[in-house]
Design a protein around this motif. Structure first.
Motif, PDB file in Angstrom:
ATOM      1  N   ASP A  99      56.948  48.967 -38.218  1.00 42.08           N
ATOM      2  CA  ASP A  99      56.808  49.573 -36.893  1.00 42.08           C
ATOM      3  C   ASP A  99      55.646  50.557 -36.956  1.00 42.08           C
ATOM      4  N   ALA A 100      55.214  51.044 -35.784  1.00 40.39           N
ATOM      5  CA  ALA A 100      54.109  52.004 -35.740  1.00 40.39           C
ATOM      6  C   ALA A 100      54.205  52.813 -34.456  1.00 40.39           C
ATOM      7  N   PRO A 101      53.753  54.080 -34.477  1.00 41.18           N
ATOM      8  CA  PRO A 101      53.716  54.874 -33.246  1.00 41.18           C
ATOM      9  C   PRO A 101      52.771  54.241 -32.222  1.00 41.18           C
ATOM     10  N   ARG A 102      53.038  54.513 -30.942  1.00 48.49           N
ATOM     11  CA  ARG A 102      52.184  54.024 -29.862  1.00 48.49           C
ATOM     12  C   ARG A 102      52.078  55.094 -28.786  1.00 48.49           C
ATOM     13  N   GLY A 103      51.158  54.889 -27.843  1.00 50.89           N
ATOM     14  CA  GLY A 103      51.025  55.825 -26.727  1.00 50.89           C
ATOM     15  C   GLY A 103      50.507  57.165 -27.192  1.00 50.89           C
ATOM     16  N   ASN A 104      51.118  58.239 -26.692  1.00 51.47           N
ATOM     17  CA  ASN A 104      50.741  59.606 -27.047  1.00 51.47           C
ATOM     18  C   ASN A 104      51.885  60.306 -27.763  1.00 51.47           C
ATOM     19  N   LEU A 105      51.569  60.992 -28.839  1.00 54.56           N
ATOM     20  CA  LEU A 105      52.554  61.848 -29.483  1.00 54.56           C
ATOM     21  C   LEU A 105      52.820  63.062 -28.611  1.00 54.56           C
ATOM     22  N   ALA A 106      54.014  63.634 -28.727  1.00 59.57           N
ATOM     23  CA  ALA A 106      54.367  64.835 -27.960  1.00 59.57           C
ATOM     24  C   ALA A 106      55.095  65.802 -28.873  1.00 59.57           C
ATOM     25  N   SER A 107      55.014  67.085 -28.571  1.00 60.43           N
ATOM     26  CA  SER A 107      55.713  68.090 -29.381  1.00 60.43           C
ATOM     27  C   SER A 107      56.296  69.167 -28.482  1.00 60.43           C
TER      28      SER A 107
END
Length: 519
Positions: free
Chosen positions: A378-386
């Motif tokens: 799997d892999a991150p997609r879009g925008n990260l958020a914090s």
């Protein structure tokens, strides 16, 4: 904060609970008879040694794209009430320090309950539809709210248009018309007029609005319509300046070094950044980039930094200043899948970026790799958020993945706090405490639902809203991702997003909720 010497390499894998075996099921017939308008089921599964808590999910489909129940439960059985007749899939995963893999889903058939043979004389019948599957999924009630018929505004943003102390709402629809709205009522403060008959429509993916702080302290609106860039006075929509670029701007951001404010516009088709004076529209410089950027330029959050970061599709990371000059560069080690995210830490700031292997951390000062949160297959997609969900002074990082997961990561040490399956239709993240437990929840645009909220504590579904089927059936063909805004409203909050018909903005009021500061 990250422990730079002991950054943990995390693989989101665990031994399956009874691999290949479906959970054991028990249905409670006495409850069926007791609730003429709904059905209760009692679920039971084989315990795993040393495991006291489990993640239990129930969905209306075998792919778990429409999850109706998602909770952390103690023990190895649980009863779910208020289900409509139909077929459901359910599964469990062990929960210790991390979440293990889900078991093979099991299917349960919920039948229409048998009417009582001898109802009590004079007893009132239950009204039709009194019990529904939404009773399980979102027990939190909302009130008020509004709808504004402003067309297809997929990405409303918040801006200080009338006061530095309060936010208004602004967005652009698929006809290229900009609307500024009062967030408490949905009433238009101003708009830019209608598209003329016969006017050639700009591709919708080239539309965007940004906000830029003016010298007065209020914010003006920057409108991107393909190659055309326009600045409008935030208070009244008056045209301030307009410029035409050599190519269409696909993304942009605003940065400031305390003396000037620059508008950065990315043309990814030609791998070029254009830098304008945000107050005058004057062209300052154009820069050819070494590779295609992932997402767009991201402003660093240090006050007066006047710097921005770019992640490239080959994994290279760059930090540049207001003139576009490279300040430093680094390498994430794998092709990037998200734009960078800047995190302020107690012992040092760092940059996070999603890659094909997982979430990579680099020091902000040197862009030196610190470590990786690896995600198997799997892999991150879009925008990260914090956001600091629990108020401990250190933010948690939330990422969406290509396989439809939402993953919460502790920014201090890189450990995974929880993960939840939401499907690939979810695109954007907001933060608000919708259930009043003083922990911020993760609010998502809901794909086939208007919105849903995951508990900031454990990722379980604490609220989900479903629009009327008639509205969903009549939705337009727009494929633009929807985004959601969480705004303070009185003693509570408003959630605002485009409705599923793609014709209106919709607001829901949570009287006891709290919106995250700065969102």
């Amino acid at each position: 904060m990250y422990c730079f010497r002991h950054f943990r390499l995390l693989l989101l894998t665990a031994a399956m609970l009874l691999p290949g075996a479906a959970p054991v099921l028990a249905q409670n017939p006495s409850q069926n008879n007791a609730q003429a308008s709904g059905t209760a089921v009692h679920l039971r599964w084989s315990p795993r040694p040393g495991v006291l808590r489990y993640r239990l999910q129930l969905a209306s489909d075998s792919a778990f794209a429409d999850i109706l129940f998602d909770r952390v439960v103690t023990g190895n059985d649980y009863q779910i009430n208020g289900l409509l007749p139909g077929r459901y899939s359910w599964r469990i995963a062990p929960l210790t320090a991390t979440l293990g893999e889900f078991s093979t889903p099991a299917v349960i058939e919920v039948r229409e309950p048998t009417p009582r043979a001898s109802p009590t004389p004079g007893a009132a019948a239950s009204p039709p539809g009194d019990s529904s599957r939404t009773r399980v999924a979102h027990p939190i009630l909302t009130r008020g709210g509004w709808r504004a018929a402003v067309g297809d505004i997929a990405h409303p943003i918040q801006a200080h248009l009338r006061s530095p102390a309060t936010f208004d709402l602004v967005g652009i629809n698929s006809d290229g018309i900009v609307f500024a709205l009062d967030p408490s009522s949905g009433v238009a403060l101003w708009s830019t007029g209608r598209r003329a008959p016969g006017q050639i429509r700009t591709p919708f993916g080239s539309f965007a609005v940004l906000s830029a702080r003016s010298r007065s302290g209020l914010e003006n609106v920057i409108v991107l319509r393909g190659a055309s860039v326009t600045s409008l006075q935030g208070a009244n929509g008056r045209l301030l300046w307009q410029i035409t670029l050599p190519g269409a701007a696909t993304n942009g951001t605003v940065i400031s070094d305390g003396r000037s404010t620059e508008l950065l516009l990315l043309d990814n088709s030609s791998a070029r950044i254009t830098i304008l004076d945000a107050n005058t529209g004057n062209l300052l410089t154009q820069i050819k980039l070494p590779h295609r950027a992932v997402g767009g330029p991201v402003a660093l959050v240090r006050p007066g930094a006047g710097r921005f970061a770019l992640a490239y599709d080959n994994g290279q990371i760059e930090i540049r200043d207001v003139t576009g000059a490279v300040v430093r560069s680094g390498d994430a080690g794998n092709p990037a899948t998200t734009p960078p995210l800047f995190i302020r830490g107690r012992r040092g700031d760092f940059v996070l970026v999603g890659t094909r292997r997982g979430l990579t951390a680099l020091t902000a000062d040197e862009l030196r790799p610190l470590g990786m949160v690896a995600i198997k297959d799997d892999a991150p997609r879009g925008n990260l958020a914090s956001e600091d969900l629990d108020g401990d002074g250190m933010p948690e990082v939330i990422m969406l993945t290509g396989r439809g997961q939402v993953v919460a990561v502790n920014a201090a040490d890189g450990t995974t706090i929880w993960e939840a399956s939401v499907g690939n239709e979810v695109q954007t993240i907001a933060f608000a405490d919708v259930d009043g437990d003083r922990v911020l929840d993760v609010v998502l645009d809901g794909g086939q639902n208007f919105a849903l909220a995951l508990s900031g504590r454990d990722g379980s579904v604490v609220w989900k809203d479903n629009e009327l089927p008639a509205l969903v059936a009549n939705h337009s063909a727009s494929l633009a991702p929807r985004s959601i805004a969480a705004m303070p409203y009185g003693a509570g909050l408003l959630l605002i997003a485009e409705d599923l018909s793609r014709t209106s903005l919709r607001a829901l009021e949570f009287p006891q909720g709290t919106a995250a500061r700065g969102h």
